[in-house]
Motif scaffolding. Structure first.
Motif, PDB file in Angstrom:
ATOM      1  N   PHE A  23      10.312  37.843 -36.140  1.00 59.12           N
ATOM      2  CA  PHE A  23       9.641  39.118 -36.136  1.00 59.12           C
ATOM      3  C   PHE A  23       8.919  39.486 -37.550  1.00 59.12           C
ATOM      4  O   PHE A  23       8.114  40.100 -37.666  1.00 59.12           O
ATOM      5  CB  PHE A  23      10.676  40.279 -35.668  1.00 59.12           C
ATOM      6  CG  PHE A  23      10.338  41.618 -35.980  1.00 59.12           C
ATOM      7  CD1 PHE A  23       9.429  42.306 -35.115  1.00 59.12           C
ATOM      8  CD2 PHE A  23      10.958  42.443 -36.839  1.00 59.12           C
ATOM      9  CE1 PHE A  23       9.200  43.496 -35.300  1.00 59.12           C
ATOM     10  CE2 PHE A  23      10.399  43.673 -37.256  1.00 59.12           C
ATOM     11  CZ  PHE A  23       9.628  44.336 -36.479  1.00 59.12           C
ATOM     12  N   LEU A  27       5.333  40.257 -38.701  1.00 60.78           N
ATOM     13  CA  LEU A  27       5.059  41.192 -39.829  1.00 60.78           C
ATOM     14  C   LEU A  27       4.042  40.759 -40.926  1.00 60.78           C
ATOM     15  O   LEU A  27       3.097  41.258 -41.364  1.00 60.78           O
ATOM     16  CB  LEU A  27       6.215  41.952 -40.395  1.00 60.78           C
ATOM     17  CG  LEU A  27       7.149  43.001 -39.561  1.00 60.78           C
ATOM     18  CD1 LEU A  27       8.072  43.404 -40.191  1.00 60.78           C
ATOM     19  CD2 LEU A  27       6.238  43.939 -38.879  1.00 60.78           C
ATOM     20  N   VAL A 226       8.844  42.957 -29.389  1.00 60.58           N
ATOM     21  CA  VAL A 226       9.143  44.021 -30.212  1.00 60.58           C
ATOM     22  C   VAL A 226       8.075  44.423 -31.258  1.00 60.58           C
ATOM     23  O   VAL A 226       7.861  45.844 -31.603  1.00 60.58           O
ATOM     24  CB  VAL A 226      10.365  43.619 -31.129  1.00 60.58           C
ATOM     25  CG1 VAL A 226      10.899  44.434 -31.990  1.00 60.58           C
ATOM     26  CG2 VAL A 226      11.530  43.351 -30.155  1.00 60.58           C
ATOM     27  N   LEU A 227       7.384  43.383 -31.782  1.00 57.16           N
ATOM     28  CA  LEU A 227       6.287  43.844 -32.757  1.00 57.16           C
ATOM     29  C   LEU A 227       5.362  44.466 -32.014  1.00 57.16           C
ATOM     30  O   LEU A 227       4.642  45.667 -32.436  1.00 57.16           O
ATOM     31  CB  LEU A 227       5.675  42.418 -33.322  1.00 57.16           C
ATOM     32  CG  LEU A 227       4.633  42.526 -34.291  1.00 57.16           C
ATOM     33  CD1 LEU A 227       5.240  43.067 -35.443  1.00 57.16           C
ATOM     34  CD2 LEU A 227       4.282  41.026 -34.720  1.00 57.16           C
ATOM     35  N   CYS A 229       5.622  46.598 -29.634  1.00 57.84           N
ATOM     36  CA  CYS A 229       6.129  47.816 -29.218  1.00 57.84           C
ATOM     37  C   CYS A 229       6.091  48.799 -30.615  1.00 57.84           C
ATOM     38  O   CYS A 229       5.580  49.802 -30.592  1.00 57.84           O
ATOM     39  CB  CYS A 229       7.700  47.835 -28.894  1.00 57.84           C
ATOM     40  SG  CYS A 229       7.763  47.186 -27.055  1.00 57.84           S
ATOM     41  N   VAL A 230       6.024  48.244 -31.744  1.00 57.34           N
ATOM     42  CA  VAL A 230       5.962  48.778 -32.990  1.00 57.34           C
ATOM     43  C   VAL A 230       4.717  49.020 -33.428  1.00 57.34           C
ATOM     44  O   VAL A 230       4.416  50.287 -33.914  1.00 57.34           O
ATOM     45  CB  VAL A 230       6.779  47.890 -34.193  1.00 57.34           C
ATOM     46  CG1 VAL A 230       6.360  48.596 -35.445  1.00 57.34           C
ATOM     47  CG2 VAL A 230       8.132  47.559 -34.136  1.00 57.34           C
ATOM     48  N   LEU A 231       3.804  48.369 -33.020  1.00 59.86           N
ATOM     49  CA  LEU A 231       2.227  48.545 -33.429  1.00 59.86           C
ATOM     50  C   LEU A 231       1.741  49.653 -32.528  1.00 59.86           C
ATOM     51  O   LEU A 231       1.134  50.461 -32.696  1.00 59.86           O
ATOM     52  CB  LEU A 231       1.594  47.152 -33.131  1.00 59.86           C
ATOM     53  CG  LEU A 231       1.544  46.136 -34.128  1.00 59.86           C
ATOM     54  CD1 LEU A 231       0.923  45.043 -33.839  1.00 59.86           C
ATOM     55  CD2 LEU A 231       1.338  46.469 -35.516  1.00 59.86           C
ATOM     56  N   TYR A 232       2.218  49.508 -31.174  1.00 59.17           N
ATOM     57  CA  TYR A 232       1.872  50.626 -29.996  1.00 59.17           C
ATOM     58  C   TYR A 232       2.310  51.906 -30.490  1.00 59.17           C
ATOM     59  O   TYR A 232       1.637  53.080 -30.797  1.00 59.17           O
ATOM     60  CB  TYR A 232       2.382  50.197 -28.833  1.00 59.17           C
ATOM     61  CG  TYR A 232       2.146  51.391 -27.449  1.00 59.17           C
ATOM     62  CD1 TYR A 232       0.800  51.282 -27.153  1.00 59.17           C
ATOM     63  CD2 TYR A 232       3.080  52.114 -27.397  1.00 59.17           C
ATOM     64  CE1 TYR A 232       0.512  52.321 -26.086  1.00 59.17           C
ATOM     65  CE2 TYR A 232       2.871  53.016 -26.151  1.00 59.17           C
ATOM     66  CZ  TYR A 232       1.725  53.292 -25.816  1.00 59.17           C
ATOM     67  OH  TYR A 232       1.437  53.926 -24.739  1.00 59.17           O
ATOM     68  N   CYS A 233       3.777  52.151 -30.955  1.00 59.99           N
ATOM     69  CA  CYS A 233       4.198  53.378 -31.520  1.00 59.99           C
ATOM     70  C   CYS A 233       3.405  53.868 -32.632  1.00 59.99           C
ATOM     71  O   CYS A 233       3.229  55.006 -32.804  1.00 59.99           O
ATOM     72  CB  CYS A 233       5.753  53.175 -31.673  1.00 59.99           C
ATOM     73  SG  CYS A 233       6.547  52.947 -30.195  1.00 59.99           S
ATOM     74  N   LEU A 234       3.191  52.928 -33.550  1.00 56.42           N
ATOM     75  CA  LEU A 234       2.377  53.530 -34.758  1.00 56.42           C
ATOM     76  C   LEU A 234       0.875  53.884 -34.637  1.00 56.42           C
ATOM     77  O   LEU A 234       0.533  54.872 -35.058  1.00 56.42           O
ATOM     78  CB  LEU A 234       2.225  52.196 -35.605  1.00 56.42           C
ATOM     79  CG  LEU A 234       3.537  51.896 -36.382  1.00 56.42           C
ATOM     80  CD1 LEU A 234       3.305  50.678 -37.406  1.00 56.42           C
ATOM     81  CD2 LEU A 234       4.124  52.995 -37.473  1.00 56.42           C
ATOM     82  N   ASN A 235       0.650  53.411 -33.395  1.00 57.42           N
ATOM     83  CA  ASN A 235      -0.949  53.727 -33.093  1.00 57.42           C
ATOM     84  C   ASN A 235      -0.976  54.798 -32.047  1.00 57.42           C
ATOM     85  O   ASN A 235      -1.602  55.873 -32.327  1.00 57.42           O
ATOM     86  CB  ASN A 235      -1.487  52.458 -32.201  1.00 57.42           C
ATOM     87  CG  ASN A 235      -3.305  52.933 -31.862  1.00 57.42           C
ATOM     88  OD1 ASN A 235      -3.665  53.769 -32.542  1.00 57.42           O
ATOM     89  ND2 ASN A 235      -3.777  52.257 -30.889  1.00 57.42           N
ATOM     90  N   LYS A 237       1.800  57.186 -31.522  1.00 57.22           N
ATOM     91  CA  LYS A 237       2.831  58.422 -32.057  1.00 57.22           C
ATOM     92  C   LYS A 237       2.349  58.806 -33.305  1.00 57.22           C
ATOM     93  O   LYS A 237       2.249  60.074 -33.742  1.00 57.22           O
ATOM     94  CB  LYS A 237       4.041  57.974 -32.236  1.00 57.22           C
ATOM     95  CG  LYS A 237       4.660  57.322 -30.895  1.00 57.22           C
ATOM     96  CD  LYS A 237       4.652  58.565 -29.824  1.00 57.22           C
ATOM     97  CE  LYS A 237       5.385  57.894 -28.352  1.00 57.22           C
ATOM     98  NZ  LYS A 237       5.399  58.775 -27.533  1.00 57.22           N
TER      99      LYS A 237
END
Length: 287
Positions: A23, A27, A226-227, A229-235, A237
């Motif tokens: 992970f 990043l 996981v990565l 999901c993080v990128l999707y949430c940043l974009n 949300k």
């Protein structure tokens, strides 16, 4: 049953540990792609102003526009007429030169944005030389000092990121190697026994390498999930888009993480197995 549970727990723990490291590698891949995207946008925002001679005919202007649109070094080329140049001048400075000159002194021009590959100081000089040979072109203007300074700063940034990448990859290799070495540690006597009964080095290494490569692949898939999901949430949300999520960038990130997981676990398994394969039996009790 208890033995199978211990076996499962051992590899599950190893997979989680490797996934956490992958992970972080993911990043790092995001950092590299983001840096490349930012550098590309900065370079493609450079402007080359191609001033047109007042004597140029509309046909010559059209031919120049087609030439710029078809040029391999041009990303976009926007034509600015004399009237548009006058309106921009009035909007920027708040004065109309036609009121005291009696005519429009501004010239028509093309604003050219080069593609990333040609937005370098040496390439810009070649572009300037090519454009000035065209009969309808009066002069070619761009900020030469800014181009040189910008490319120098970007080169230093690339070197810094490259050094950080190497350091983090070495740390990742060390962490995954230690994780796998601890896993193989409990099998050191089995490795020694297999060596005594005549098993070849590859025969001993193969099951450890195969299992840990599978662990690396599974851990890479988990880390990518996981990565993403993080990128999707940043974009969605927060509205933060670190780099363009096109097919090329996504496949590059997937290949970077999965290949890192496979290569590092393969090398770590080989090194760890080799360590105990050549170890004296008396030293195994002291490890």
């Amino acid at each position: 049953m208890a033995k199978q549970r211990r076996f499962f727990n051992m590899y599950l723990t190893s997979a989680i540990s490797v996934a956490m490291v992958l992970f972080l590698i993911g990043l790092l891949g995001v950092l590299l792609l983001t840096t490349h995207s930012v550098v590309r946008r900065v370079r493609e925002n450079m402007t080359i102003t191609v001033m047109i001679k007042p004597s140029a005919s509309p046909q010559q202007v059209d031919e120049l526009g087609k030439l710029l649109q078809e040029a391999p070094y041009v990303k976009t080329a926007h034509y600015i007429s004399q009237q548009e140049a006058l309106e921009e001048h009035i909007s920027a400075l708040g004065e109309d030169p036609t009121q005291y000159l009696g005519y429009n002194p501004l010239r028509a021009s093309f604003e050219v944005h080069p593609i990333d590959l040609y937005a370098r100081a040496d390439s810009m000089v070649v572009i300037e030389q090519q454009l000035t040979t065209i009969s309808s072109v009066d002069e070619v203007l761009y900020q030469k000092n800014i181009v040189k300074q910008l490319n120098s700063n970007l080169s230093q940034a690339y070197i810094g990121i490259f050094i950080i990448t190497i350091i983090l990859l070495c740390i990742a290799l060390a962490l995954i190697t230690n994780t796998i070495r601890l896993q193989i540690y409990s099998k050191r006597f089995i490795i020694h026994t297999m060596s005594l009964v005549g098993a070849t080095g590859w025969m001993i290494r193969r099951p450890f390498i195969r299992r840990n490569v599978i662990v690396g692949l599974c851990a890479g898939i988990v880390a990518l999930g996981v990565l993403m999901c993080v990128l999707y949430c940043l974009n969605t949300k927060l509205g933060i888009l670190l780099f363009p999520l096109n097919t090329t960038n996504v496949l590059t990130l997937v290949a970077f993480v999965l290949s890192s997981g496979l290569v590092i676990t393969l090398l770590a398994s080989y090194v760890a197995t080799n360590h105990y394969l050549h170890m004296n039996a008396n030293n195994m009790y002291r490890v």
